[in-house]
Design a protein around this motif. Sequence first.
Motif: not given
Length: 316
Positions: A129-145
């Motif tokens: 499971l990839y978390g990034g530096v702070g464990g917050f990775a994966g917030e792809i629902g908030h990518m601006t489209m």
Amino acid sequence: VVWQRKIDTNGPAKLGQPQVLAQAETMVREASQQAQASGHRLLGIGLGVPGLVDRTTGTLLFAPNLGWRDMPLRDMWQAAFGVPVIVENEANAAALGEKMLGVARRCDHFVYLSAGVGLGGGLVIDDKLYGGVGGFAGEIGHMTMVPDGPYCNCGNRGCWETLIGPTAIMDRVRQAASVGQTPWLLALPEIHGDVKSIGMPHVLAAAEHGEPAVLHVLDEVGRYLGIGIANLINAFNPELVVLGGVLSLAGPYILPRAKQEVNARALAAPRAGTEVRLSAFKFDACVMGSVSLIVREVLNDPAAWRPIVQPIEALA
Ligand SMILES: [Zn+2]
């Protein structure tokens, strides 16, 4: 599964934070009693929450769709239940569940997309499971489209979630219904012309019936779903993209268009190895994932896994 129970906290009598927590605690107590009665021992509690989690402290930092901030859930529940508690973002937990028990077994690179209330994502990279530096990775629902798109609960505009999340689907169907574009749906006995009472099961029923305006909304969802997945394929080159929650239920109506967009937009080489599949657990993926959070730790070090405060029998 020995025991399961669901409570709708988002129904007509919308529950506040203290009530939701109290309900959840009551359910955990009931579950642990049921487990003990059937000869099982409570090894720990996995908690999947729809927001940003500080994994070092087990604190829910911010849940945009609940409006919750800074909840030290791990400490609260470890004190209350006397067993280890692991708090994780719900989409991350669901991704882990699919990895350990679901459609992503034997899969080392995949993206899990979860549409619960909002739209969450879990990234598994190199078997972890990839978390990034702070464990917050994966917030792809908030990518601006869409730069000037609909307002999102996170404070941004035009997030992916505002285009394909369940709330977005419901809003758009209700809007179509309010201008008379969904006669079949409005005539359903349980709706009786009341746009506000339209829920996701009605939307799916209308889609199955072939209501054109509803199919149009779902087709648009498929379009933006496909655009986002194409971006993820280009960025991560996953072998699998798993769709969970509402997306898995609406699969037949949104997947064909989504796949069309993926084929048109993702680069050929990374796309060639990618499959898009529906979750094995649909709405229960987060629950199975939260179980997996505990199972993973127990398997990592069985001897070290003990109740940390008091045996659960003392709670009765
Ligand atoms: Zn957002």
